[in-house]
Write a protein that holds these residues in place. Sequence first.
Motif, PDB file in Angstrom:
ATOM      1  N   ILE A 171       0.584   6.071   0.363  1.00  0.00           N
ATOM      2  CA  ILE A 171      -0.071   4.760   0.287  1.00  0.00           C
ATOM      3  C   ILE A 171       0.768   3.801  -0.556  1.00  0.00           C
ATOM      4  N   LEU A 172       1.242   4.246  -1.691  1.00  0.00           N
ATOM      5  CA  LEU A 172       1.962   3.374  -2.632  1.00  0.00           C
ATOM      6  C   LEU A 172       3.334   2.948  -2.138  1.00  0.00           C
ATOM      7  N   ASP A 173       3.917   3.722  -1.268  1.00  0.00           N
ATOM      8  CA  ASP A 173       5.267   3.444  -0.798  1.00  0.00           C
ATOM      9  C   ASP A 173       5.401   2.045  -0.209  1.00  0.00           C
ATOM     10  N   ARG A 174       4.341   1.526   0.355  1.00  0.00           N
ATOM     11  CA  ARG A 174       4.405   0.226   1.029  1.00  0.00           C
ATOM     12  C   ARG A 174       3.609  -0.859   0.310  1.00  0.00           C
ATOM     13  N   HIS A 175       3.135  -0.583  -0.903  1.00  0.00           N
ATOM     14  CA  HIS A 175       2.277  -1.539  -1.607  1.00  0.00           C
ATOM     15  C   HIS A 175       2.615  -1.587  -3.089  1.00  0.00           C
ATOM     16  N   ILE A 176       2.132  -2.633  -3.754  1.00  0.00           N
ATOM     17  CA  ILE A 176       2.283  -2.739  -5.190  1.00  0.00           C
ATOM     18  C   ILE A 176       1.499  -1.606  -5.830  1.00  0.00           C
TER      19      ILE A 176
END
Length: 103
Positions: free
Chosen positions: A82-87
């Motif tokens: 999830i975090l790979d593409r978001h702040i």
Amino acid sequence: MKVHKAKRVEITIEAVMERRLTEALERVDVTGFTILPVSGGSGRSGKWSREGQVSSAAGMINVVCIIRPERLNTLLDAAFDILDRHIGVVNVTDCEVLRAERF
């Protein structure tokens, strides 16, 4: 009283990603977590505050999990998807718990 080693994982992420993150955690059997609102902060993009936002969805949340050390990598893999593409920011600290059977 006996204490048991555990890991405390804190994930700070955009509030709009709450459901996706918690569903990812639940898919890998991390069912115990606490979600806290983040009122503001400062980071790579500069200072920000929840005040003045059009909606609370524009803010950030902090998801806190306490797990057994052997489950850490599974949790981090699920969160990173999830975090790979978001702040987002993840930190991991050692902690101790009194009732190991709950984690």
